[in-house]
Design a protein around this motif. Structure first.
Motif, short mmCIF file in Angstrom:
data_model
loop_
_atom_site.label_atom_id
_atom_site.label_comp_id
_atom_site.label_asym_id
_atom_site.label_seq_id
_atom_site.Cartn_x
_atom_site.Cartn_y
_atom_site.Cartn_z
N PRO A 190 -2.15 24.92 -29.11
CA PRO A 190 -2.54 25.86 -30.48
C PRO A 190 -2.90 27.19 -29.99
N PHE A 191 -1.92 27.97 -29.90
CA PHE A 191 -2.04 29.24 -29.38
C PHE A 191 -3.32 30.03 -30.10
N TRP A 192 -3.50 29.69 -31.24
CA TRP A 192 -4.50 30.51 -32.08
C TRP A 192 -5.77 30.08 -31.68
N ALA A 193 -6.02 28.64 -31.62
CA ALA A 193 -7.28 28.02 -31.20
C ALA A 193 -7.62 28.39 -29.76
N VAL A 194 -6.77 28.44 -28.96
CA VAL A 194 -6.85 29.02 -27.39
C VAL A 194 -7.52 30.45 -27.25
N HIS A 195 -6.60 31.36 -28.39
CA HIS A 195 -7.20 32.78 -28.43
C HIS A 195 -8.68 32.95 -28.96
N ASN A 204 -11.09 30.62 -28.45
CA ASN A 204 -11.95 29.81 -27.62
C ASN A 204 -13.03 30.92 -27.36
N PRO A 205 -14.35 30.49 -27.73
CA PRO A 205 -15.53 31.29 -27.43
C PRO A 205 -15.90 31.39 -25.90
N ASP A 206 -15.71 30.59 -25.27
CA ASP A 206 -15.77 30.33 -23.69
C ASP A 206 -15.12 31.46 -23.02
N TYR A 207 -13.90 31.83 -23.47
CA TYR A 207 -13.37 32.82 -22.62
C TYR A 207 -13.13 34.05 -23.56
N TRP A 208 -13.54 33.99 -24.82
CA TRP A 208 -13.48 35.37 -25.70
C TRP A 208 -14.84 35.70 -26.40
N PRO A 209 -15.76 36.06 -25.76
CA PRO A 209 -16.78 36.22 -26.60
C PRO A 209 -16.70 36.90 -27.86
N GLU A 210 -17.42 36.51 -28.89
CA GLU A 210 -17.27 37.00 -30.13
C GLU A 210 -15.68 37.22 -30.48
N ALA A 215 -9.06 40.18 -15.57
CA ALA A 215 -9.03 39.49 -14.25
C ALA A 215 -9.99 38.35 -14.35
N GLY A 216 -10.86 38.53 -15.32
CA GLY A 216 -11.76 37.28 -15.12
C GLY A 216 -11.39 36.05 -15.94
N ARG A 217 -10.29 36.21 -16.61
CA ARG A 217 -9.94 34.80 -17.37
C ARG A 217 -8.84 34.31 -16.99
N PRO A 218 -8.74 32.74 -17.39
CA PRO A 218 -7.85 32.09 -16.82
C PRO A 218 -6.43 32.41 -17.38
N ARG A 219 -5.25 32.25 -16.69
CA ARG A 219 -3.98 32.99 -16.85
C ARG A 219 -3.45 32.38 -18.37
N LEU A 220 -3.75 31.23 -18.83
CA LEU A 220 -3.31 30.57 -19.93
C LEU A 220 -4.40 30.88 -21.16
N ALA A 221 -5.45 31.80 -21.04
CA ALA A 221 -6.39 31.93 -21.98
C ALA A 221 -5.57 32.90 -23.17
N TYR A 222 -4.46 33.40 -22.79
CA TYR A 222 -3.96 34.65 -23.72
C TYR A 222 -2.21 34.24 -23.58
N ILE A 223 -1.73 33.47 -24.70
CA ILE A 223 -0.38 33.05 -24.72
C ILE A 223 0.16 33.35 -26.00
N PRO A 224 0.39 34.48 -26.32
CA PRO A 224 1.22 34.66 -27.56
C PRO A 224 2.46 34.36 -27.66
N PHE A 225 3.15 34.29 -26.49
CA PHE A 225 4.55 34.16 -26.40
C PHE A 225 5.02 32.70 -25.70
N GLY A 226 3.85 31.39 -25.76
CA GLY A 226 3.77 30.55 -25.10
C GLY A 226 3.64 30.47 -23.56
N ARG A 247 -10.84 44.27 -24.51
CA ARG A 247 -10.90 43.07 -23.76
C ARG A 247 -9.66 43.02 -22.83
N PHE A 248 -8.80 43.86 -22.91
CA PHE A 248 -7.55 43.84 -21.95
C PHE A 248 -7.48 44.83 -21.23
N THR A 249 -8.57 45.42 -20.59
CA THR A 249 -8.79 46.15 -19.64
C THR A 249 -8.41 45.22 -18.25
N PRO A 250 -8.01 45.90 -17.51
CA PRO A 250 -7.50 45.20 -16.08
C PRO A 250 -8.94 44.43 -15.60
#
Length: 459
Positions: free
Chosen positions: A361-366, A368-374, A389-400, A382-385
């Motif tokens: 569920p890409f939307w639910a992953v995106h 997830n407050p554990d990895y995306w505060p507020e 760098a502090g997030r798991p690689r699959l925390a952001y998966i808009p293209f699968g 949020r997308f500064t390098p």
């Protein structure tokens, strides 16, 4: 340990899904109620397991198999077999072929001028509307048009215009030809998908379903004629350039039916994805003018007086890139994906049996407050390098992710960033007062009544 989830229902879960407003919102509710791993009933697939934690999702990252029943609605588009569920041993070489055509930087650069021409054409049309509205306001006509503030602004339907633009782009780039009637093609795809999604997510009357299928048959005939025209034009020109999709397929010796199927599915995926992503980005920028101004300032700094970027400029538009990524986090064009286990799968403390549909569920992953505060807040930073760098690689998966991720992801990003750069260099976007924007599931994350915004020239 048993996987948590709602009690089974006699209707196979259709009622719960409908009550939630669609599968995309149902996923958010399920994970809010039951945690990162949820078992639930999915119409068309029996029982499924959804994973919304990016670390746990790694367990499914290598699966190269999709549930056939869940993707059966695409069967009518494919004469040589549904491309979305082809076996792994066949899918791998086909995927590499698509990547050779869709993911190459040299071909992106070569086609950028045509992309820019198409976006500029849309911008010119919107500018004419904006200029006409400003002239009407200056002439004192706005008060007669019913606006209490005495001002009139040009209004545009973002998703309608931008999906048509995306289809023209993919027609020129991947297919080697211009689609003659992009609006008609968009409508035809919707007719085909409505008929077949209807079987999955609602229970229409026999008469309504028959009417839907009659329209779908006519639409499919129109779509195949469009594809045949593109393929025929390509062959008559003698082109075998592997930088476009048809050229790559012909050069690889693919049979005619597979070429037609690949073109059809590519048109479907591409015309939705880019247009929808740009639409949601402009929607968010209209709600956050301070972010829009920062994007505009960056465009002025990088481009100067030029109206559009070249390929090298896109790499310098870092804040624009972060803004697009944050928009696709909040509104991923495709809100979920699905795999099917061929053997038992261990996910954290749970074991998922072989033959189970695993939902991503890409939307639910995106969200997830554990990895995306507020998580509901729009914040491109949020997308500064440093933050990324502090997030798991699959925390952001808009293209699968994994072997079934979108082959056109790089191309879609180039198209989206170019489109945003041209439009935001030229216009300011504001919400139309009183217009409610409601996300709904319609193959992609759509807006129920489009996204209507006012446009005005930056000057």
């Amino acid at each position: 340990m048993n996987i948590p989830g709602p009690e089974a229902r006699a209707d196979g879960g259709a009622g719960a899904l409908a009550a939630a407003g669609g599968l995309h919102t149902y996923q958010l509710q399920l994970h809010a109620d039951y945690g990162p791993v949820v078992r639930f009933q999915l119409p068309g697939a029996g029982e499924a397991v959804s994973i919304a934690d990016p670390v746990l999702l790694e367990a499914a990252a290598g699966i190269d198999r999709r549930p056939e029943r869940l993707f059966a609605f695409l069967d009518p588009l494919c004469e040589a077999g549904n491309l979305q569920v082809m076996p792994a041993e066949e899918h791998g070489p086909w995927r590499q072929l698509l990547l050779s055509a869709l993911a190459g930087r040299p071909s992106h650069e070569r086609h950028l001028a045509r992309f820019t021409e198409l976006v500029t054409g849309l911008a010119d049309r919107w500018a004419e509307q904006a200029e006409g509205a400003e002239e009407a306001e200056q002439a004192g006509e706005a008060a007669q048009l019913g606006r209490p503030d005495g001002a009139q602004r040009a209004s545009v339907a973002l998703q309608e215009d931008l999906t048509a633009l995306s289809l023209r782009m993919i027609g020129g780039y991947a297919l080697g030809g211009e689609v003659a009637d992009p609006d008609g093609v968009v409508a035809a795809f919707e007719d085909v998908l409505t008929a077949h999604l209807g079987r999955l997510y609602d229970a229409p009357s026999a008469d309504l379903q028959a009417a839907r299928e009659e329209r779908a048959d006519a639409a499919l005939t129109q779509l195949r004629a469009t594809v045949d025209e593109l393929v025929g034009a390509h062959r008559s020109g003698g082109r075998t350039d592997r930088s476009d999709l048809i050229g790559a397929l012909v050069a690889a010796g693919e049979r005619p039916a597979r070429i037609r199927d690949t073109v059809m599915v590519t048109m479907l995926a591409a015309h939705h994805t880019t247009g929808v992503a740009v639409s949601w980005t402009l929607h968010l920028l209209g709600q956050h003018p301070e972010v829009a101004e920062r994007v505009a300032d960056e465009l002025d700094q990088v481009l100067g007086t030029r109206a559009a970027p070249d390929y090298a400029d896109l790499r310098r538009l870092r804040y624009l890139d972060m803004t697009l990524k944050e928009a696709m986090r909040l509104y991923p064009p495709g809100p979920y994906g699905a795999r099917e286990t061929s053997e038992a799968l261990v996910v954290g403390d749970y074991e998922v049996p072989a033959g189970t549909t695993v939902f991503c569920p890409f939307w639910a992953v995106h969200m997830n407050p554990d990895y995306w505060p507020e998580p509901e807040r729009f914040r491109p930073e949020r997308f500064t390098p440093e933050e990324a760098a502090g997030r798991p690689r699959l925390a952001y998966i808009p293209f699968g992710f994994g072997p079934r991720s979108c082959e056109g992801a790089t191309l879609a990003t180039v198209e989206a960033e170019l489109t945003l750069a041209v439009l935001l260099k030229r216009f300011r976007f504001r919400p139309v007062p009183g217009h409610e924007v409601t996300p709904i599931e319609r193959f992609v994350l759509w807006a129920a009544d489009d996204i209507h915004m006012t446009v005005s020239l930056r000057g």
